[in-house]
Design an enzyme around this catalytic site. Structure first.
Site, PDB file in Angstrom:
ATOM      1  N   HIS A  53     -77.862 -15.877 -23.788  1.00 36.45           N
ATOM      2  CA  HIS A  53     -76.435 -15.914 -23.650  1.00 36.45           C
ATOM      3  C   HIS A  53     -76.197 -17.836 -24.031  1.00 36.45           C
ATOM      4  O   HIS A  53     -74.765 -18.691 -24.174  1.00 36.45           O
ATOM      5  CB  HIS A  53     -75.161 -15.642 -23.004  1.00 36.45           C
ATOM      6  CG  HIS A  53     -74.640 -15.985 -21.686  1.00 36.45           C
ATOM      7  ND1 HIS A  53     -76.095 -15.747 -20.264  1.00 36.45           N
ATOM      8  CD2 HIS A  53     -74.848 -17.458 -21.274  1.00 36.45           C
ATOM      9  CE1 HIS A  53     -75.380 -16.828 -19.649  1.00 36.45           C
ATOM     10  NE2 HIS A  53     -75.180 -17.196 -19.648  1.00 36.45           N
ATOM     11  N   ASP A  97     -80.089 -10.413 -21.711  1.00 37.83           N
ATOM     12  CA  ASP A  97     -80.497 -11.057 -21.840  1.00 37.83           C
ATOM     13  C   ASP A  97     -80.953 -12.571 -21.498  1.00 37.83           C
ATOM     14  O   ASP A  97     -81.415 -12.514 -20.352  1.00 37.83           O
ATOM     15  CB  ASP A  97     -79.086 -11.586 -21.082  1.00 37.83           C
ATOM     16  CG  ASP A  97     -78.563 -12.744 -21.143  1.00 37.83           C
ATOM     17  OD1 ASP A  97     -78.245 -13.536 -22.085  1.00 37.83           O
ATOM     18  OD2 ASP A  97     -77.319 -13.289 -19.632  1.00 37.83           O
ATOM     19  N   SER A 189     -76.747 -21.012 -15.605  1.00 37.91           N
ATOM     20  CA  SER A 189     -77.089 -19.828 -17.054  1.00 37.91           C
ATOM     21  C   SER A 189     -78.504 -19.948 -17.506  1.00 37.91           C
ATOM     22  O   SER A 189     -78.705 -21.002 -17.703  1.00 37.91           O
ATOM     23  CB  SER A 189     -76.074 -19.236 -17.737  1.00 37.91           C
ATOM     24  OG  SER A 189     -74.844 -18.711 -17.451  1.00 37.91           O
TER      25      SER A 189
END
Length: 247
Positions: A53, A97, A189
């Site tokens: 992402h 992910d 992230s």
């Protein structure tokens, strides 16, 4: 559907000792008319591993950084030759992910720039184990920082995250004691969850209010895919930029 969710943050941690985590990568990601930041980690001279992402139209990697707003002699700014998100990444559920970034040229390994080992395929971290995560995210909901921060977090049982709609134990890890406010957001992230100096997890998602536990991609599940992709890709091209810091 939001294909590019916002990155997470380090809250409740501390400033890391400069260059004590030489595998850390700062990602400057361009999406249309704005830039966002993510973390990542160097897994070989040619490849950075991050979250899927964290994708965007253009990604630049900064290695060897502590303060990303300063021109540090240790820094190496490297363009990305190829972005390889996992082919079964689901932007809604955050399944699979993870993403490999092939660098234009191999990183120059130094005291401030180095790789971190990956776990063996299928290797698990037992609940109760203390690991750490680092990133350049906010240190509070309103306070930004350009200096690397770190925090220690406890690996939780899968049962602790079973109420999460999209939690999948085989491909995800549940991290952060829900009874502690030590770290409401775990890290940028794409940054690594480090246990015994091995990158076992990738910061993925959690509740919008940042309360623990948070969910990490379980790296050991994807070792065959990672190794196959890294072996199969051609050698990088001839160019690397040493341009100073990203702002």
């Amino acid at each position: 559907m939001n294909l590019f969710p916002p990155p997470g943050e380090i809250i409740g941690g501390r400033e890391a000792k400069p260059h004590s985590r030489p595998y850390m990568a700062y990602l400057n990601i361009r999406r249309e008319d704005k830039s966002v930041r993510c973390g990542g980690f160097l897994v070989s001279e040619n490849f950075v591993l991050t979250a899927a992402h964290c994708n965007g139209e253009d990604i630049t990697v900064l290695l060897g950084a502590h303060n990303v707003s300063r021109d540090e002699e240790t820094q190496q700014r490297v363009s990305v030759q190829r972005k390889i998100p996992h082919p079964r990444y689901n932007s809604r559920s955050r399944e699979n992910d993870l993403m490999l970034l092939q660098l234009v040229e191999p990183a120059n390994l130094t005291d401030a720039v180095d790789t971190i080992p990956l776990p063996q395929a299928g290797q698990a971290v037992e609940p109760g184990y203390t690991c750490s995560v680092a990133g350049w995210g906010r240190t509070s909901l309103k306070t930004k920082t350009n200096v690397l921060h770190e925090v220690e977090l406890e690996v939780m049982s899968n049962k602790t995250c079973q109420n999460r709609r999209h939690y999948r134990p085989m491909m995800m890890m549940c991290v952060g004691d829900p009874n502690q406010d030590k770290a409401s957001f775990l890290g940028d992230s794409g940054g690594p969850l480090v246990c015994d100096e091995v990158a076992h997890g990738i910061v993925s998602f959690g509740k919008k209010n940042g309360s623990p536990p948070r969910v990490f991609t379980r790296v050991s599940t994807y070792i065959p895919w990672i190794e196959t992709k890294m072996r199969g890709l051609s050698s990088p091209g001839p160019h690397v930029e040493r341009l100073g810091p990203l702002h």
